[in-house]
Write a protein that holds these residues in place. Structure first.
Motif, PDB file in Angstrom:
ATOM      1  N   LEU A  33      54.782  38.487  32.943  1.00 55.43           N
ATOM      2  CA  LEU A  33      53.545  38.540  33.711  1.00 55.43           C
ATOM      3  C   LEU A  33      52.743  39.787  33.358  1.00 55.43           C
ATOM      4  N   THR A  34      51.446  39.639  33.233  1.00 56.22           N
ATOM      5  CA  THR A  34      50.541  40.777  33.098  1.00 56.22           C
ATOM      6  C   THR A  34      50.091  41.190  34.500  1.00 56.22           C
ATOM      7  N   GLU A  35      49.257  42.217  34.574  1.00 52.45           N
ATOM      8  CA  GLU A  35      48.713  42.614  35.877  1.00 52.45           C
ATOM      9  C   GLU A  35      47.913  41.475  36.502  1.00 52.45           C
ATOM     10  N   LEU A  36      47.189  40.743  35.659  1.00 48.92           N
ATOM     11  CA  LEU A  36      46.455  39.577  36.176  1.00 48.92           C
ATOM     12  C   LEU A  36      47.425  38.533  36.713  1.00 48.92           C
ATOM     13  N   GLY A  37      48.560  38.383  36.026  1.00 46.64           N
ATOM     14  CA  GLY A  37      49.572  37.438  36.487  1.00 46.64           C
ATOM     15  C   GLY A  37      50.137  37.821  37.833  1.00 46.64           C
ATOM     16  N   TRP A  38      50.349  39.125  38.040  1.00 45.07           N
ATOM     17  CA  TRP A  38      50.834  39.595  39.333  1.00 45.07           C
ATOM     18  C   TRP A  38      49.816  39.325  40.434  1.00 45.07           C
ATOM     19  N   ILE A  39      48.543  39.493  40.104  1.00 48.77           N
ATOM     20  CA  ILE A  39      47.500  39.167  41.082  1.00 48.77           C
ATOM     21  C   ILE A  39      47.578  37.676  41.425  1.00 48.77           C
ATOM     22  N   GLY A  40      47.772  36.846  40.394  1.00 51.82           N
ATOM     23  CA  GLY A  40      47.898  35.412  40.621  1.00 51.82           C
ATOM     24  C   GLY A  40      49.107  35.052  41.465  1.00 51.82           C
ATOM     25  N   GLY A  41      50.179  35.827  41.325  1.00 54.76           N
ATOM     26  CA  GLY A  41      51.394  35.548  42.074  1.00 54.76           C
ATOM     27  C   GLY A  41      51.394  36.091  43.485  1.00 54.76           C
ATOM     28  N   HIS A  42      50.569  37.101  43.736  1.00 57.87           N
ATOM     29  CA  HIS A  42      50.583  37.753  45.049  1.00 57.87           C
ATOM     30  C   HIS A  42      49.233  37.760  45.749  1.00 57.87           C
ATOM     31  N   GLY A  43      48.196  37.213  45.125  1.00 60.68           N
ATOM     32  CA  GLY A  43      46.851  37.311  45.685  1.00 60.68           C
ATOM     33  C   GLY A  43      46.547  36.347  46.807  1.00 60.68           C
ATOM     34  N   GLY A  44      47.414  35.353  47.005  1.00 57.09           N
ATOM     35  CA  GLY A  44      47.194  34.407  48.095  1.00 57.09           C
ATOM     36  C   GLY A  44      46.199  33.311  47.781  1.00 57.09           C
ATOM     37  N   ILE A  45      45.816  33.180  46.506  1.00 55.25           N
ATOM     38  CA  ILE A  45      44.933  32.076  46.129  1.00 55.25           C
ATOM     39  C   ILE A  45      45.545  31.329  44.946  1.00 55.25           C
ATOM     40  N   GLU A  46      44.992  30.164  44.626  1.00 54.24           N
ATOM     41  CA  GLU A  46      45.527  29.323  43.563  1.00 54.24           C
ATOM     42  C   GLU A  46      45.408  30.024  42.205  1.00 54.24           C
ATOM     43  N   VAL A  47      46.395  29.769  41.344  1.00 50.75           N
ATOM     44  CA  VAL A  47      46.362  30.341  40.000  1.00 50.75           C
ATOM     45  C   VAL A  47      45.128  29.854  39.243  1.00 50.75           C
ATOM     46  N   GLU A  48      44.736  28.599  39.468  1.00 48.72           N
ATOM     47  CA  GLU A  48      43.533  28.093  38.801  1.00 48.72           C
ATOM     48  C   GLU A  48      42.304  28.895  39.206  1.00 48.72           C
ATOM     49  N   SER A  49      42.287  29.395  40.434  1.00 51.97           N
ATOM     50  CA  SER A  49      41.174  30.236  40.875  1.00 51.97           C
ATOM     51  C   SER A  49      41.135  31.528  40.058  1.00 51.97           C
ATOM     52  N   ILE A  50      42.320  32.076  39.758  1.00 54.57           N
ATOM     53  CA  ILE A  50      42.384  33.288  38.950  1.00 54.57           C
ATOM     54  C   ILE A  50      41.841  33.020  37.546  1.00 54.57           C
ATOM     55  N   THR A  51      42.255  31.896  36.946  1.00 51.57           N
ATOM     56  CA  THR A  51      41.780  31.592  35.589  1.00 51.57           C
ATOM     57  C   THR A  51      40.272  31.350  35.593  1.00 51.57           C
ATOM     58  N   ARG A  52      39.760  30.755  36.655  1.00 52.03           N
ATOM     59  CA  ARG A  52      38.305  30.554  36.752  1.00 52.03           C
ATOM     60  C   ARG A  52      37.583  31.899  36.851  1.00 52.03           C
ATOM     61  N   LEU A  53      38.147  32.816  37.617  1.00 55.34           N
ATOM     62  CA  LEU A  53      37.541  34.145  37.741  1.00 55.34           C
ATOM     63  C   LEU A  53      37.565  34.881  36.402  1.00 55.34           C
ATOM     64  N   VAL A  54      38.648  34.722  35.659  1.00 56.80           N
ATOM     65  CA  VAL A  54      38.731  35.336  34.338  1.00 56.80           C
ATOM     66  C   VAL A  54      37.621  34.789  33.448  1.00 56.80           C
ATOM     67  N   GLU A  55      37.418  33.476  33.489  1.00 58.60           N
ATOM     68  CA  GLU A  55      36.401  32.842  32.642  1.00 58.60           C
ATOM     69  C   GLU A  55      34.997  33.307  32.974  1.00 58.60           C
ATOM     70  N   ILE A  56      34.748  33.578  34.254  1.00 59.80           N
ATOM     71  CA  ILE A  56      33.382  33.921  34.659  1.00 59.80           C
ATOM     72  C   ILE A  56      33.109  35.427  34.585  1.00 59.80           C
ATOM     73  N   LEU A  57      34.167  36.249  34.665  1.00 56.21           N
ATOM     74  CA  LEU A  57      33.975  37.701  34.694  1.00 56.21           C
ATOM     75  C   LEU A  57      34.258  38.388  33.364  1.00 56.21           C
ATOM     76  N   ARG A  58      35.094  37.793  32.521  1.00 63.35           N
ATOM     77  CA  ARG A  58      35.476  38.453  31.270  1.00 63.35           C
ATOM     78  C   ARG A  58      34.302  38.652  30.308  1.00 63.35           C
ATOM     79  N   PRO A  59      33.383  37.682  30.159  1.00 62.01           N
ATOM     80  CA  PRO A  59      32.317  37.843  29.152  1.00 62.01           C
ATOM     81  C   PRO A  59      31.219  38.832  29.511  1.00 62.01           C
ATOM     82  N   ILE A  60      31.127  39.265  30.774  1.00 58.79           N
ATOM     83  CA  ILE A  60      30.002  40.127  31.160  1.00 58.79           C
ATOM     84  C   ILE A  60      30.404  41.603  31.097  1.00 58.79           C
ATOM     85  N   ASP A  61      29.401  42.476  30.981  1.00 62.25           N
ATOM     86  CA  ASP A  61      29.646  43.915  30.952  1.00 62.25           C
ATOM     87  C   ASP A  61      30.004  44.408  32.352  1.00 62.25           C
ATOM     88  N   LYS A  62      30.812  45.470  32.420  1.00 58.44           N
ATOM     89  CA  LYS A  62      31.236  45.959  33.731  1.00 58.44           C
ATOM     90  C   LYS A  62      30.054  46.490  34.545  1.00 58.44           C
TER      91      LYS A  62
END
Length: 299
Positions: free
Chosen positions: A77-106
């Motif tokens: 597990l990466t840190e993102l994986g730990w968030i997926g395992g302990h964040g209280g939301i669906e793993v698919e929600s995490i992957t969707r957030l990665v898709e929408i947030l990764r391409p933009i500048d901080k």
């Protein structure tokens, strides 16, 4: 399920539990020996996990950065994986957030961007909000409005994917959340959100439901953003934003909102702001009589 298996994979070294990696075959064997698999086999004696599907799921998790395959072919597990395992939301929600947030500048991750990105999670998608007709008019209205809210174009383009009705729902939910954290009276808010029609008994209830649900999920959105963009620090901003979502008010009265929360009605916060009384220091300098006038005026 794969994330849960990896979360539970621990070893004890010197009295400290540490996560360990598992090979794909070990993960599959674990799942095939699970109670869920046992129940499936009770229903269908020849049932087995689809190995190809599980491998595809592992590859999907790896591509989204939730797991990492080491040289010995074990998955960790990466840190993102730990968030997926302990964040209280669906793993698919995490992957969707990665898709929408990764391409933009901080630098583009504003408060409004965080609220908009959160709409892509399954948890918010499953929260109903009234949309008129097939959503065509609603989508046109709210996409135009959100274009002026400092939300990255890429996030807006992701909100617009899928069926027109679903896209309109995401845009309208985002708009409802952004209206909620202003000083606008609820009656005016309802009028704006029902301009194309809507719930027969108004939208005050749906507004509160969607803002409460976004409040529940927003911390996960922020955690994902911080992992994707090293150096991004959102804790202070998110803390204030969560208060605003809770009380339904602008940042002008954040000091009082942090302490009082929903113990004070939204209308009372509005009255305090209108009277210029938005800090505890200002309240301490007022007489009880003057403070009572503000309360009576609100009533």
């Amino acid at each position: 399920l794969i994330i849960k298996v990896l979360v539970s994979a621990k070893r004890t070294a010197g009295g400290i539990k540490k996560d360990i990696g598992l090979k794909a075959k070990d993960i599959i064997d674990f799942l095939e020996g699970s109670f869920g698999a046992f129940l499936q086999k009770k229903v269908s004696e020849n049932w087995n996990w689809d190995t190809t599907q599980l491998i595809d799921a592992l590859n999907n998790l790896e591509s989204h950065g939730l797991v990492k395959r080491q040289e010995d072919d074990t998955y960790h597990l990466t840190e993102l994986g730990w968030i997926g395992g302990h964040g209280g939301i669906e793993v698919e929600s995490i992957t969707r957030l990665v898709e929408i947030l990764r391409p933009i500048d901080k630098d583009q991750i504003t408060d409004t961007a965080l609220i908009a990105a959160t709409q892509m999670t399954l948890e918010i998608e499953d929260t109903l909000f009234p949309v008129s007709g097939n959503g065509t008019k609603e989508l046109a209205t709210w996409s135009e409005q959100l274009n002026e809210q400092n939300i990255p174009d890429y996030i807006l383009s992701r909100l617009q994917t899928g069926e027109t009705y679903d896209a309109a729902s995401r845009f309208k939910k985002t708009a409802a959340c952004l209206l909620w954290i202003t000083e606008m009276p609820l009656s005016e808010m309802e009028s704006i959100l029902t301009k194309h029609g809507g719930s027969w008994d108004g939208v005050a209830g749906p507004i509160r439901r969607i803002t409460e649900r976004v409040h529940d999920v927003l911390h996960v959105t922020a955690a994902v953003a911080e992992q994707l963009h090293p150096g991004l620090e959102l804790s202070e901003r998110v803390s204030k934003l969560l208060v605003r979502l809770e009380i339904g008010m602008s940042s002008a009265i954040i000091e009082i909102g942090k302490v009082c929360g929903t113990k004070i009605a939204r209308g009372m916060y509005q009255a305090l702001i209108k009277s210029g009384v938005n800090t505890f220091d200002k309240i301490s300098k007022m007489s009880d009589k003057d403070l009572l006038k503000i309360i009576e005026k609100k009533s």
